[in-house]
Motif scaffolding. Structure first.
Motif, PDB file in Angstrom:
ATOM      1  N   ALA A 114      -5.692   7.491  -1.695  1.00 56.31           N
ATOM      2  CA  ALA A 114      -4.464   8.065  -1.131  1.00 56.31           C
ATOM      3  C   ALA A 114      -3.396   8.198  -2.215  1.00 56.31           C
ATOM      4  O   ALA A 114      -2.661   9.191  -2.276  1.00 56.31           O
ATOM      5  CB  ALA A 114      -3.949   7.184   0.011  1.00 56.31           C
ATOM      6  N   ARG A 115      -3.328   7.193  -3.091  1.00 53.93           N
ATOM      7  CA  ARG A 115      -2.338   7.201  -4.167  1.00 53.93           C
ATOM      8  C   ARG A 115      -2.566   8.390  -5.108  1.00 53.93           C
ATOM      9  O   ARG A 115      -1.622   9.070  -5.510  1.00 53.93           O
ATOM     10  CB  ARG A 115      -2.448   5.884  -4.944  1.00 53.93           C
ATOM     11  N   ALA A 116      -3.842   8.628  -5.434  1.00 54.43           N
ATOM     12  CA  ALA A 116      -4.141   9.765  -6.300  1.00 54.43           C
ATOM     13  C   ALA A 116      -3.837  11.086  -5.591  1.00 54.43           C
ATOM     14  O   ALA A 116      -3.278  12.010  -6.178  1.00 54.43           O
ATOM     15  CB  ALA A 116      -5.600   9.717  -6.743  1.00 54.43           C
ATOM     16  N   LEU A 117      -4.182  11.161  -4.300  1.00 50.36           N
ATOM     17  CA  LEU A 117      -3.988  12.413  -3.554  1.00 50.36           C
ATOM     18  C   LEU A 117      -2.517  12.756  -3.357  1.00 50.36           C
ATOM     19  O   LEU A 117      -2.156  13.935  -3.289  1.00 50.36           O
ATOM     20  CB  LEU A 117      -4.664  12.313  -2.180  1.00 50.36           C
ATOM     21  N   ALA A 151       0.846  -1.201   0.000  1.00 52.98           N
ATOM     22  CA  ALA A 151       0.000   0.000   0.000  1.00 52.98           C
ATOM     23  C   ALA A 151       0.880   1.250   0.000  1.00 52.98           C
ATOM     24  O   ALA A 151       0.673   2.175  -0.797  1.00 52.98           O
ATOM     25  CB  ALA A 151      -0.917  -0.018   1.220  1.00 52.98           C
ATOM     26  N   LEU A 152       1.886   1.247   0.869  1.00 58.02           N
ATOM     27  CA  LEU A 152       2.776   2.412   0.968  1.00 58.02           C
ATOM     28  C   LEU A 152       3.503   2.658  -0.349  1.00 58.02           C
ATOM     29  O   LEU A 152       3.582   3.789  -0.835  1.00 58.02           O
ATOM     30  CB  LEU A 152       3.789   2.183   2.100  1.00 58.02           C
ATOM     31  N   GLU A 153       4.024   1.575  -0.945  1.00 57.97           N
ATOM     32  CA  GLU A 153       4.762   1.719  -2.201  1.00 57.97           C
ATOM     33  C   GLU A 153       3.848   2.190  -3.341  1.00 57.97           C
ATOM     34  O   GLU A 153       4.264   2.964  -4.203  1.00 57.97           O
ATOM     35  CB  GLU A 153       5.422   0.386  -2.584  1.00 57.97           C
ATOM     36  N   ASN A 154       2.605   1.711  -3.331  1.00 53.84           N
ATOM     37  CA  ASN A 154       1.636   2.167  -4.327  1.00 53.84           C
ATOM     38  C   ASN A 154       1.500   3.683  -4.284  1.00 53.84           C
ATOM     39  O   ASN A 154       1.433   4.341  -5.315  1.00 53.84           O
ATOM     40  CB  ASN A 154       0.271   1.521  -4.074  1.00 53.84           C
ATOM     41  N   VAL A 155       1.456   4.205  -3.061  1.00 55.96           N
ATOM     42  CA  VAL A 155       1.243   5.643  -2.891  1.00 55.96           C
ATOM     43  C   VAL A 155       2.523   6.429  -3.177  1.00 55.96           C
ATOM     44  O   VAL A 155       2.489   7.525  -3.721  1.00 55.96           O
ATOM     45  CB  VAL A 155       0.709   5.948  -1.472  1.00 55.96           C
ATOM     46  N   MET A 156       3.667   5.829  -2.835  1.00 54.83           N
ATOM     47  CA  MET A 156       4.944   6.536  -2.990  1.00 54.83           C
ATOM     48  C   MET A 156       5.457   6.569  -4.426  1.00 54.83           C
ATOM     49  O   MET A 156       6.228   7.455  -4.797  1.00 54.83           O
ATOM     50  CB  MET A 156       6.030   5.854  -2.128  1.00 54.83           C
TER      51      MET A 156
END
Lengths: 223, 243
Positions: free
Chosen positions: B150-153, B96-101
């Protein structure tokens, strides 16, 4: 009178066999790394928006997949000098393997790429990634993961196919076996041992590819 | 000047005309719902706003710049326009974190530390601080969708497009996602959403756009639109939902 087996007759030639194993390993290593690399590039080019590039790669793939490896090898070693491209036995053998595996792995990797859901790519696009970034970060790893077993098999096939390179006197394992057999006429023993060596190399190569695949696709799971 | 301005947008798939001349203005901070029957063109319209669908005719202006169809134009556009999909579309090989980063790092060239700080902030915002190290297949649909938000934001878009973000979710997971969207709306995020959640649209949106056969058939304040539809098509659409 029954044939008298004499495996001891091979012993004096162990160094030749070992050299053959080493050369086969080198060919396989070069073939695998450069061939799969070429396959990834080819698969990427197949998805390119410029039809010319995609079609050129298509011609290459079909040309290689629909002609015998031995003829490809002969063409490179005996044919290319007519164009001023003279290669050593080893160079020709390595090049033939790279070109051959490159074509097969292009198709295998392409299948993996096509299996990536379109939504993944749209999500990456909507995050403002460009085509290269999408290929590198989103597509290639899941794509390779999907086709890794098929790709591994192809690498093993090409490694075993290197035996054909004995025909241009590249001194790999089969060449060494032929040479020893020519000296001591112990065909059964020599090819029995050679078969065993190929078997061991195949099993080892498969294991290496499996471990490498596990490393490549491993989840560094902190969950 | 509006943040997003669509003018005379036409789009066909083969012989099928999907958008037959759409004009739409979206102001900064506005929350707009696109509603209508399936096949009315609402998803296609949404996808033209960030260039996932090319248009045959018309103009799209985002933040005062006309959007062309060159790759560089599209990349520039997409820095301003984020999108969340019906099917979440998280990257399965990243946490999840990597998806967002990922995108802040590779597109905006943020340092790892910087990207991580923003990602943690965004995941906290959607209530998933405790799931950062999970892979998508270890998350429920609602959690996946919140990661996608979150990824888009994390790219700090000026407008967020939401394409039926709750339609693929089990009913009990819909609310956790709607709560996040509601929170974004309250914070002043510009939102354009295609939705079938009429009650939610009514409560959260400033403006409702009813699409019918490739055109904007009726639009306006949600209370007004729902209470007294001017056209029989909207009346029957609203009535069908109530019944």
């Amino acid at each position: 009178m029954a044939y008298q087996f004499d495996f001891g007759a091979i012993l004096p030639h162990w160094k030749l066999l070992l050299d053959g194993v080493v050369l086969t390993t080198e060919l396989a290593a070069i073939g695998a790394v450069a061939g799969v690399g070429l396959g990834i590039l080819g698969a990427w080019a197949r998805t390119a928006r410029t039809p010319v590039i995609s079609q050129l790669v298509g011609v290459y793939v079909e040309l290689i997949r629909n002609t015998p490896f031995l003829v490809q090898l002969f063409f490179i070693f005996f044919g290319l000098p007519a164009l001023g491209i003279k290669l050593s036995e080893f160079q020709a053998a390595a090049l033939a393997m790279v070109v051959n595996l490159g074509a097969y792995s292009t198709e295998i990797v392409r299948a993996g790429i096509q299996a990536i859901p379109a939504g993944q790519i749209e999500a990456a696009q909507s995050l403002a990634m460009n085509r290269v970034q999408i290929f590198r970060y989103i597509i290639i790893r899941p794509a390779l993961k999907k086709i890794w077993p098929a790709l591994s098999s192809q690498v093993v096939i090409v490694m075993l196919g290197s035996s054909v390179c004995s025909q241009i006197a590249a001194e790999e394992l089969t060449f060494a076996a032929n040479y020893i057999q020519g000296m001591n006429f112990r065909a059964f023993e020599v090819y029995f041992v050679t078969t065993g060596l190929y078997l061991v190399m195949s099993i080892l190569l498969r294991q290496i590819l499996k471990v490498f695949g596990n490393f490549l696709f491993e989840r560094r799971n902190h969950a | 000047m509006s943040l997003v301005e669509l003018h005379a947008i036409h789009k066909s798939f083969g012989a099928l005309q999907v958008l037959k001349g759409i004009d739409l203005k979206i102001d900064e901070g506005q929350v707009i719902a696109l509603i209508g029957k399936s096949g009315s063109g609402k998803s296609t319209l949404l996808r033209t706003i960030n260039g996932l669908e090319t248009i045959d005719d018309g103009t799209i202006m985002v933040a005062g710049k006309k959007v062309g169809d060159h790759d560089t134009d599209l990349l520039q556009l997409r820095l301003n326009v984020g999108m969340v999909f019906q099917q979440f579309n998280l990257f399965p090989h990243y946490t999840a974190l990597e998806n967002v980063m990922l995108s802040p790092q590779v597109v905006k060239k943020q340092s790892k530390g910087e990207a991580r700080k923003i990602a943690e902030e965004m995941l906290a915002k959607v209530g998933l601080s405790d799931k950062m190290m999970h892979y998508p297949d270890q998350l429920s649909g609602g959690q996946q969708q919140r990661v996608a938000i979150a990824r888009a934001l994390a790219m700090k878009p000026r407008v967020l497009l939401c394409d039926e973000v709750t339609s693929a979710l089990d009913p009990e997971l819909v609310n956790e996602v709607l709560a996040v969207v509601r929170q974004l709306a309250e914070e002043g995020m510009t939102l354009v959403m295609v939705t079938h959640e009429m009650r939610f649209a009514r409560e959260v949106c400033d403006s409702l756009v009813f699409m019918h056969q490739g055109r904007i058939h009726e639009s306006g304040n949600p209370e007004h639109v729902f209470a007294s539809p001017k056209t029989p098509e909207l009346a029957s659409f609203v009535g069908g939902l109530a019944g």
